[in-house]
Design a protein around this motif. Structure first.
Motif, mmCIF file in Angstrom:
data_model
loop_
_atom_site.group_PDB
_atom_site.id
_atom_site.type_symbol
_atom_site.label_atom_id
_atom_site.label_comp_id
_atom_site.label_asym_id
_atom_site.label_seq_id
_atom_site.Cartn_x
_atom_site.Cartn_y
_atom_site.Cartn_z
ATOM 1 N N ASN A 157 0.825 -1.213 0.000
ATOM 2 C CA ASN A 157 0.000 0.000 0.000
ATOM 3 C C ASN A 157 0.858 1.261 0.000
ATOM 4 O O ASN A 157 0.468 2.282 -0.586
ATOM 5 C CB ASN A 157 -0.931 -0.004 1.206
ATOM 6 N N ARG A 158 2.019 1.183 0.647
ATOM 7 C CA ARG A 158 2.908 2.351 0.632
ATOM 8 C C ARG A 158 3.430 2.621 -0.773
ATOM 9 O O ARG A 158 3.518 3.775 -1.204
ATOM 10 C CB ARG A 158 4.073 2.120 1.601
ATOM 11 N N LEU B 270 0.668 4.094 -2.735
ATOM 12 C CA LEU B 270 0.477 5.490 -2.346
ATOM 13 C C LEU B 270 1.551 6.382 -2.968
ATOM 14 O O LEU B 270 1.265 7.491 -3.452
ATOM 15 C CB LEU B 270 0.511 5.606 -0.819
ATOM 16 N N ILE C 230 -6.049 9.698 -2.231
ATOM 17 C CA ILE C 230 -6.758 9.629 -0.951
ATOM 18 C C ILE C 230 -7.112 8.185 -0.614
ATOM 19 O O ILE C 230 -6.943 7.725 0.526
ATOM 20 C CB ILE C 230 -8.025 10.506 -0.995
ATOM 21 N N GLN C 231 -7.593 7.444 -1.602
ATOM 22 C CA GLN C 231 -7.914 6.040 -1.368
ATOM 23 C C GLN C 231 -6.662 5.236 -1.016
ATOM 24 O O GLN C 231 -6.699 4.377 -0.122
ATOM 25 C CB GLN C 231 -8.589 5.455 -2.612
ATOM 26 N N ASP D 105 -3.949 6.406 0.399
ATOM 27 C CA ASP D 105 -3.532 6.809 1.742
ATOM 28 C C ASP D 105 -4.400 6.138 2.808
ATOM 29 O O ASP D 105 -3.896 5.694 3.848
ATOM 30 C CB ASP D 105 -3.609 8.328 1.870
ATOM 31 N N ASN D 106 -5.695 6.048 2.557
ATOM 32 C CA ASN D 106 -6.599 5.388 3.500
ATOM 33 C C ASN D 106 -6.279 3.900 3.623
ATOM 34 O O ASN D 106 -6.287 3.334 4.728
ATOM 35 C CB ASN D 106 -8.045 5.587 3.052
ATOM 36 N N ALA D 107 -5.984 3.258 2.484
ATOM 37 C CA ALA D 107 -5.626 1.836 2.524
ATOM 38 C C ALA D 107 -4.319 1.627 3.286
ATOM 39 O O ALA D 107 -4.174 0.660 4.047
ATOM 40 C CB ALA D 107 -5.515 1.287 1.103
ATOM 41 N N TYR D 108 -3.372 2.533 3.109
ATOM 42 C CA TYR D 108 -2.095 2.426 3.826
ATOM 43 C C TYR D 108 -2.294 2.577 5.332
ATOM 44 O O TYR D 108 -1.769 1.791 6.126
ATOM 45 C CB TYR D 108 -1.133 3.480 3.307
ATOM 46 N N LYS D 109 -3.071 3.570 5.728
ATOM 47 C CA LYS D 109 -3.313 3.771 7.160
ATOM 48 C C LYS D 109 -4.075 2.589 7.760
ATOM 49 O O LYS D 109 -3.820 2.187 8.904
ATOM 50 C CB LYS D 109 -4.099 5.065 7.372
ATOM 51 N N GLY D 110 -5.027 2.025 7.002
ATOM 52 C CA GLY D 110 -5.748 0.858 7.494
ATOM 53 C C GLY D 110 -4.831 -0.335 7.687
ATOM 54 O O GLY D 110 -4.967 -1.088 8.673
#
Length: 482
Positions: free
Chosen positions: A162-163, A166, A212-213, A215-220
């Motif tokens: 995910n990173r 991103l 944005i999507q 970044d959200n997947a990375y944070k999750g």
């Protein structure tokens, strides 16, 4: 003194400001140079703090206590009893076993020892059963550790994936913004196509939404990893990478090799085998209900009664018996010598010593009829053993299917990665050419955006294939018990 204080205060203030500035710089430098979190650190932290793993350890502790107790059951049993009481009215004197009608204080004590000589090997088979259950629990702890390591590894790889997505999304957005700025300048100068400018604005909005999507997947993914580690989320942390794409090589083992290692080493499978051994010993334990039990016993008892008395001789006395003899017509009373006695209470400790009694013996308990309880218990234990055997076979079958599927997915991901690597190279060159052509006004915006999207999508697919391959390799290594 007054002038000295006036000159000294600015020096103190300057020193204080200098120290604070130095501490701030060190703090900022420490944050900037903070080492990234490694996969090894995440695994070690999870093994120390994960609650599910702690629960597995507690279950093992319970099995260990049960096993230790089953071994201690081989020792003889000893029980002691003591009581003290008062009775009023008619009661039996424990000292003389006669009836009394008075207030009586009584006490008795006893010690009983019992040892099982033979009970159909129930105790020995119970020890074996609990030993297998303890080993199974220990294997289940290893299984929980292996599962946790796998989950942390997969979660870590998901973060890296995910990173990278991103990073690509942000790079994509920056490239679009540069083109938008260029088209904006042309638009304001009146030499550009307004439609190209608005189309690029729409492309930038799409790239921003994608970022944005991502970044959200990375944070999750980061949050999921910290939940596995049972630790608080650390802001502004970075994660160390894994093998770069250019060092990825094809997995050398076959699916049959992985399955052989799994059947020999995987804790989940060995735990099922141990549970089956424990269930088979449970059948032997239940069959002991058919066999007589032989035990030896010993007892030691004593008692006390407040009515118990000593009668001590204090002398003699001549008393008339009430009878008489006649001699020559003269009646003479018959006399006898009586022993005089004084009543004395017997002390508590003396009665306990004097009233000691003991018994030893052997007892045999023969099961004649118990409502078919023994037969039904054996039947239930056989069912449990069969359930364990079926569970073991089902585990073997599922393990075979999972390994074969993971192996196929691994090969597919490896092949797709190399195909997509060539595709990325081709699309990057195509985009480079189209970007130059579009910047020089040779091609239109449709060709530019199409070329750019093709390159970006190929990069995303390549990254997904790369991390899917790494993930499948970790899964296969997990099945091997590593």
């Amino acid at each position: 003194m007054k002038d000295f204080r006036i000159r000294k205060q600015p020096m103190r203030a300057a020193s204080y400001i200098m120290i604070c500035s130095l501490m701030f710089c060190l703090s900022v430098t420490g944050q900037e140079n903070k080492a990234p979190i490694t996969l090894e650190y995440c695994i070690e932290t999870a093994l120390q703090k994960n609650l599910d793993l702690k629960s597995a350890h507690l279950k093992t502790s319970t099995s260990r206590v049960n096993y230790r107790q089953s071994r201690l059951n081989l020792l003889p049993g000893a029980n002691a009893n003591y009581n003290l009481g008062v009775t009023n009215g008619r009661s039996i004197d424990p000292y003389t076993n006669s009836y009394l009608d008075q207030r009586l204080t009584f006490s008795n004590a006893g010690l009983q020892i019992n040892a099982v000589v033979f009970n159909g090997f129930r105790l020995l088979n119970t020890i074996r059963q609990n030993r297998y259950q303890l080993k199974a629990s220990e294997m289940e702890v290893r299984e929980a550790q292996q599962n946790l390591v796998l989950d942390v590894t997969l979660g870590y790889l998901q973060i890296l994936n995910n990173r990278e997505l991103l990073k690509q999304a942000r790079t994509r957005m920056q490239t679009t913004r540069k083109q938008l700025d260029r088209l904006g300048s042309l638009y304001r100068e009146g030499s550009g196509n307004p439609a190209d400018y608005t189309d690029m604005q729409g492309q930038l909005a799409l790239d921003q939404a994608t970022a944005i999507q991502a970044d959200n997947a990375y944070k999750g993914a980061v949050l999921n990893l910290y939940q596995l580690m049972n630790t608080e989320h650390i802001p502004h942390t970075d994660f160390a990478g894994v093998e770069p794409a250019d060092t990825m090589s094809r997995y050398t083992l076959s699916a049959d090799d992985v399955l052989a290692d799994a059947l020999a080493n995987l804790a989940a499978f060995k735990a099922k085998e141990l549970r089956l051994d424990a269930a088979r010993n449970g059948v032997k334990v239940a069959r002991a209900d058919y066999i007589p039990q032989i035990s030896v016993f010993g007892e030691l008892n004593t008692n006390y009664s407040s009515a118990a008395r000593f009668f001590n001789e204090t002398g003699t006395a001549i008393e008339e018996t009430g009878d008489f003899v006649t001699v020559d017509g003269q009646h003479y009373p018959v006399l006898r010598e009586e022993t005089l006695r004084a009543e004395e209470a017997i002390r508590y400790e003396d009665q306990f010593n004097n009233n000691l009694s003991s018994a030893i013996g052997i007892s045999v308990s023969v099961p004649v009829f118990n409502g078919f309880r023994a037969r039904n218990n054996v039947a239930l234990e056989k069912i449990k053993a069969e359930e364990s055997r079926v569970d073991l076979e089902n585990t073997r079958l599922q393990l075979t299917r999972s390994i074969e599927q993971a192996y196929i997915d691994m090969q597919s991901a490896f092949d797709r990665y190399h195909i997509l690597t060539a595709q990325v190279t081709a699309y990057e060159e195509s985009f480079r050419v189209n970007e130059v052509r579009f910047t020089n006004g040779v091609s239109n915006i449709v060709e530019y955006i199409t070329s750019k999207n093709n390159m970006d999508n190929a990069r995303i697919a390549q990254a997904n294939a790369k991390y899917e391959y790494l993930l499948r390799v970790r899964v296969l290594e997990y099945y091997r018990g590593l």
